[in-house]
Scaffold this motif. Structure first.
Motif, PDB file in Angstrom:
ATOM      1  N   ALA A 330     -22.095  -6.547  23.046  1.00 26.59           N
ATOM      2  CA  ALA A 330     -22.547  -5.254  22.878  1.00 26.59           C
ATOM      3  C   ALA A 330     -21.394  -4.714  21.859  1.00 26.59           C
ATOM      4  N   ARG A 331     -21.799  -3.759  20.894  1.00 23.57           N
ATOM      5  CA  ARG A 331     -20.710  -3.267  20.069  1.00 23.57           C
ATOM      6  C   ARG A 331     -21.417  -1.864  19.546  1.00 23.57           C
ATOM      7  N   LEU A 332     -20.313  -1.250  19.112  1.00 22.66           N
ATOM      8  CA  LEU A 332     -20.627   0.310  18.577  1.00 22.66           C
ATOM      9  C   LEU A 332     -20.507   0.276  16.968  1.00 22.66           C
ATOM     10  N   LEU A 333     -21.523   0.932  16.516  1.00 24.36           N
ATOM     11  CA  LEU A 333     -21.412   1.163  14.959  1.00 24.36           C
ATOM     12  C   LEU A 333     -21.394   2.402  14.812  1.00 24.36           C
ATOM     13  N   VAL A 394     -21.912  18.801  21.220  1.00 25.00           N
ATOM     14  CA  VAL A 394     -22.778  17.761  20.561  1.00 25.00           C
ATOM     15  C   VAL A 394     -21.939  16.382  20.524  1.00 25.00           C
ATOM     16  N   TYR A 395     -20.936  16.024  19.979  1.00 26.34           N
ATOM     17  CA  TYR A 395     -20.239  14.976  19.717  1.00 26.34           C
ATOM     18  C   TYR A 395     -19.768  14.409  21.143  1.00 26.34           C
ATOM     19  N   ALA A 396     -19.506  15.409  22.110  1.00 27.36           N
ATOM     20  CA  ALA A 396     -18.794  14.906  23.486  1.00 27.36           C
ATOM     21  C   ALA A 396     -20.199  14.232  24.143  1.00 27.36           C
ATOM     22  N   ALA A 397     -21.391  14.692  23.965  1.00 30.44           N
ATOM     23  CA  ALA A 397     -22.480  14.207  24.407  1.00 30.44           C
ATOM     24  C   ALA A 397     -22.843  13.067  23.888  1.00 30.44           C
ATOM     25  N   LEU A 398     -22.851  12.823  22.529  1.00 27.90           N
ATOM     26  CA  LEU A 398     -22.935  11.591  21.745  1.00 27.90           C
ATOM     27  C   LEU A 398     -21.965  10.588  22.161  1.00 27.90           C
ATOM     28  N   ARG A 399     -20.845  10.862  22.568  1.00 21.61           N
ATOM     29  CA  ARG A 399     -19.754   9.885  23.069  1.00 21.61           C
ATOM     30  C   ARG A 399     -20.093   9.277  24.516  1.00 21.61           C
ATOM     31  N   ARG A 400     -20.538  10.179  25.432  1.00 21.65           N
ATOM     32  CA  ARG A 400     -21.047  10.047  26.750  1.00 21.65           C
ATOM     33  C   ARG A 400     -22.470   8.977  26.451  1.00 21.65           C
ATOM     34  N   GLU A 401     -23.022   9.268  26.010  1.00 16.14           N
ATOM     35  CA  GLU A 401     -24.455   8.544  25.797  1.00 16.14           C
ATOM     36  C   GLU A 401     -24.028   7.083  25.022  1.00 16.14           C
ATOM     37  N   ALA A 402     -23.012   7.091  24.260  1.00 12.21           N
ATOM     38  CA  ALA A 402     -22.620   5.846  23.893  1.00 12.21           C
ATOM     39  C   ALA A 402     -22.037   4.828  24.787  1.00 12.21           C
ATOM     40  N   ARG A 403     -21.144   5.510  25.558  1.00 12.06           N
ATOM     41  CA  ARG A 403     -20.498   4.764  26.625  1.00 12.06           C
ATOM     42  C   ARG A 403     -21.581   4.295  27.750  1.00 12.06           C
ATOM     43  N   ARG A 404     -22.665   4.837  27.838  1.00 12.39           N
ATOM     44  CA  ARG A 404     -23.574   4.353  28.896  1.00 12.39           C
ATOM     45  C   ARG A 404     -24.285   3.540  28.411  1.00 12.39           C
ATOM     46  N   ALA A 428     -14.329   5.866  18.080  1.00  8.42           N
ATOM     47  CA  ALA A 428     -13.544   4.714  18.093  1.00  8.42           C
ATOM     48  C   ALA A 428     -13.184   4.298  19.313  1.00  8.42           C
ATOM     49  N   ALA A 429     -12.411   5.163  20.084  1.00  3.79           N
ATOM     50  CA  ALA A 429     -11.777   5.243  21.307  1.00  3.79           C
ATOM     51  C   ALA A 429     -12.991   4.767  22.284  1.00  3.79           C
ATOM     52  N   ALA A 430     -14.061   5.433  22.184  1.00  2.00           N
ATOM     53  CA  ALA A 430     -15.047   5.488  23.420  1.00  2.00           C
ATOM     54  C   ALA A 430     -15.536   3.726  23.402  1.00  2.00           C
ATOM     55  N   ALA A 431     -15.385   2.897  22.179  1.00  3.98           N
ATOM     56  CA  ALA A 431     -15.697   1.695  22.326  1.00  3.98           C
ATOM     57  C   ALA A 431     -14.333   0.768  22.743  1.00  3.98           C
ATOM     58  N   GLU A 432     -13.281   1.388  22.524  1.00  4.23           N
ATOM     59  CA  GLU A 432     -12.065   0.732  22.814  1.00  4.23           C
ATOM     60  C   GLU A 432     -11.911   0.673  24.310  1.00  4.23           C
ATOM     61  N   GLU A 433     -12.186   1.703  24.843  1.00  4.96           N
ATOM     62  CA  GLU A 433     -12.080   2.156  26.511  1.00  4.96           C
ATOM     63  C   GLU A 433     -12.904   1.024  26.978  1.00  4.96           C
ATOM     64  N   LEU A 434     -13.871   0.365  26.700  1.00  2.19           N
ATOM     65  CA  LEU A 434     -14.712  -0.776  27.422  1.00  2.19           C
ATOM     66  C   LEU A 434     -14.403  -1.950  26.762  1.00  2.19           C
ATOM     67  N   ARG A 506     -12.975  -8.778  12.493  1.00  4.94           N
ATOM     68  CA  ARG A 506     -11.627  -7.855  11.673  1.00  4.94           C
ATOM     69  C   ARG A 506     -12.262  -6.323  11.707  1.00  4.94           C
ATOM     70  N   ALA A 507     -13.620  -6.319  11.233  1.00  6.88           N
ATOM     71  CA  ALA A 507     -14.187  -4.899  11.035  1.00  6.88           C
ATOM     72  C   ALA A 507     -14.443  -4.341  12.241  1.00  6.88           C
ATOM     73  N   ARG A 508     -14.699  -4.869  13.244  1.00  5.77           N
ATOM     74  CA  ARG A 508     -15.040  -4.407  14.641  1.00  5.77           C
ATOM     75  C   ARG A 508     -13.963  -3.694  15.086  1.00  5.77           C
ATOM     76  N   VAL A 509     -12.861  -3.849  14.873  1.00  9.82           N
ATOM     77  CA  VAL A 509     -11.779  -3.116  15.595  1.00  9.82           C
ATOM     78  C   VAL A 509     -10.978  -1.967  14.664  1.00  9.82           C
ATOM     79  N   ARG A 510     -11.505  -1.811  13.458  1.00  9.36           N
ATOM     80  CA  ARG A 510     -10.959  -0.977  12.492  1.00  9.36           C
ATOM     81  C   ARG A 510     -11.274   0.525  13.019  1.00  9.36           C
ATOM     82  N   ARG A 511     -10.411   1.486  12.814  1.00 11.34           N
ATOM     83  CA  ARG A 511     -10.309   2.871  13.380  1.00 11.34           C
ATOM     84  C   ARG A 511     -10.567   3.865  11.998  1.00 11.34           C
TER      85      ARG A 511
END
Length: 511
Positions: A330-333, A394-404, A428-434, A506-511
């Motif tokens: 899994a990854r987040l773009l 809206v942005y908080a809801a987007l991050r919550r759903e991305a984490r799910r 970016a932190a939403a992905a890093e946390e997982l 390398r691109a996957r961890v850029r913030r």
């Protein structure tokens, strides 16, 4: 063809339709259809198999009644009703007479063969509008379908895996070693998913579904995508997890290399149905559907005009199942940029090729904002819906759903302006946390290009105007360390560039 015991019924139905023009006949292993003019009469064959029994007139009548009742859930205008065929005292057959029951038929309205979704896919007529409408109708159908806690779950899938294995071996489609290896992969996948499958059954996700939701069983009827010909003869087959029902048409599109349409169906369905917890199941469920299609296709080879081609298609389904069982991380773009930069177009182009089938879940701030306000995607919201406090929600809801989505083991694409440093850091932190890879993309274009695109929008979830764009351009977005891409490039070039960056570790961890 109907069995010998039903020859007089076939002759009667042919005479009954003769006044409507030339009578055509289409037969399957369980039914015969008589077509003329705008009418169809569908007769059950007097057969008995391990999974159905049509051996008596009474059983065929009951099956016809069930077929009409169940299919009217999705195609009420298509199914006219049931006609009983009776033998009158003089020996003649008639419809709905007072004599002894001889048979029964389902009466339907006819539609052009070219309006079947599989025919539309082959001819290039099947497009995004049809698929988006279909997703809405499937989601609504599943929401209203009767819940069952006596079907589905791990036990049902284990039984299906065993049945598929036996059917593949009987069809002679795979060597013994390959059959063993494929069965072992399915059993291992089931073990990984068992807890979730049972939890979904407990949560009411197993329902009386369609059961055979393929492109062949969906038509464009009076301009409306219409699923029909559901499974009426087996509660065990048709009462299943709603995502397994959806998986059949997703697999069908994937098999036809319509990855774009499969991903669109997946995303529009999830926009309306809260099934995010189960999306990690979809590749596995699609693989099960592919094996079913493989052995069914293989069983038809002997009677096919080109047996070699039919066997080749069956083998293609097996290869598809094998590929669907492959793991992928899994990854987040995240795709940001001012209004008019093409974020949604790039997201839709990239998502089908990102991660496992049926591609990435696209989480668009415009659609999330509309849902939070109880509006459909094309309804314009008032200015108050764009106040900073609302946008933060809206942005908080987007991050919550991305984490799910990420927690379910699936890829996600976050589509929003992301013109504030804190919003970019938070996604970016939403992905890093997982512990999941992240790639941030910033699309940029001249202000005149952005304004022209905003002015030219039609039927778009975004409510942005040129005035809104001007406000964005006037604010300092801060230091943008995401990968900056020229939004004026052709869409295919942008898609390829984004995929290259996502595939770069390398691109996957850029913030």
């Amino acid at each position: 063809m109907l069995p010998e015991s039903q020859i007089d019924v076939a002759q009667f139905l042919t005479r009954a339709l003769a006044g409507d023009g030339t009578v055509e006949r289409v037969s399957t292993h369980i039914s015969s259809l008589f077509l003329a003019g705008d009418r169809v009469l569908k007769c059950k064959r007097a057969v008995r198999f391990p999974y159905l029994d049509f051996s008596t007139p009474e059983l065929r009548l009951a099956a016809c009644q069930a077929e009409v009742a169940l299919n009217r859930r999705t195609a009420p205008a298509l199914y006219c009703g049931v006609r009983r065929i009776t033998r009158e005292p003089g020996g003649a057959l008639t419809f709905d007479g007072s004599g002894a029951l001889v048979d029964a038929v389902v009466e339907m309205r006819r539609f052009p063969e070219a309006d079947l979704f599989d025919a539309m896919a082959r001819s290039g007529r099947l497009g995004p509008t049809h698929i988006a409408d279909l997703a809405h109708r499937i989601a609504a159908f599943h929401a209203d379908a009767a819940i069952s806690r006596d079907h589905g779950g791990t036990a049902a899938i284990a039984k299906l895996i065993a049945m598929n294995d036996a059917a593949l071996r009987n069809a002679g489609l795979v060597p013994e070693a390959e059959a063993q290896a494929l069965s072992a992969r399915f059993r291992a996948a089931l073990e990984r998913h068992a807890t979730l499958l049972d939890a979904r059954r407990a949560a009411g996700k197993v329902r009386r579904c369609h059961g055979a939701l393929t492109l062949r069983n969906i038509c464009l009827f009076e301009g409306v995508p219409t699923p029909f010909d559901c499974i009426e003869f087996s509660e065990d087959i048709a009462t299943t997890d709603v995502l397994y029902d959806l998986a059949f048409v997703l697999m069908d599109l994937w098999h036809r290399a319509r990855f774009d349409l499969a991903n669109l169906l997946f995303n529009r369905y999830l926009d309306e149905a809260d099934e995010t917890d189960g999306i990690g199941l979809l590749p596995f469920l699609m693989a099960l559907r592919a094996v079913i299609r493989a052995h069914v296709t293989g069983a038809q080879a002997a009677d096919a005009p080109d047996p070699t081609a039919t066997i080749a298609e069956a083998r293609a389904y097996i290869d598809l199942a094998d590929s669907l069982l492959a793991e992928a991380p899994a990854r987040l773009l995240a795709i940001g940029g001012f209004s008019g930069s093409g974020k949604s177009s790039v997201a839709a182009s990239v998502a089908p090729g990102l991660g496992r089938a049926p591609g990435a879940r696209i989480l668009a701030s415009d659609r999330i904002r509309k849902r939070l306000h109880g509006a459909d995607a094309l309804t314009r919201l008032p200015p108050a819906a764009y106040e900073p406090a609302v946008s933060a929600q809206v942005y908080a809801a987007l991050r919550r759903e991305a984490r799910r989505v990420l927690a379910a083991g699936h890829c996600a694409v976050a589509d929003a302006v992301f013109d504030r440093p804190d919003a970019r850091a938070a996604i970016a932190a939403a992905a890093e946390e997982l512990g999941i890879g992240f790639c941030g993309i910033w699309l940029e274009a001249p202000a005149a290009t952005l304004a022209r695109r905003v002015e030219g929008r039609t039927n778009d979830p975004s409510d942005a105007t040129v005035a809104v764009l001007s406000g964005q351009l006037a604010r300092d977005p801060g230091a943008i360390v995401w990968h900056r891409l020229d939004a004026g490039q052709p869409l295919d070039a942008l898609r390829d560039a984004v995929h290259a960056l996502c595939d770069d570790g390398r691109a996957r961890v850029r913030r």
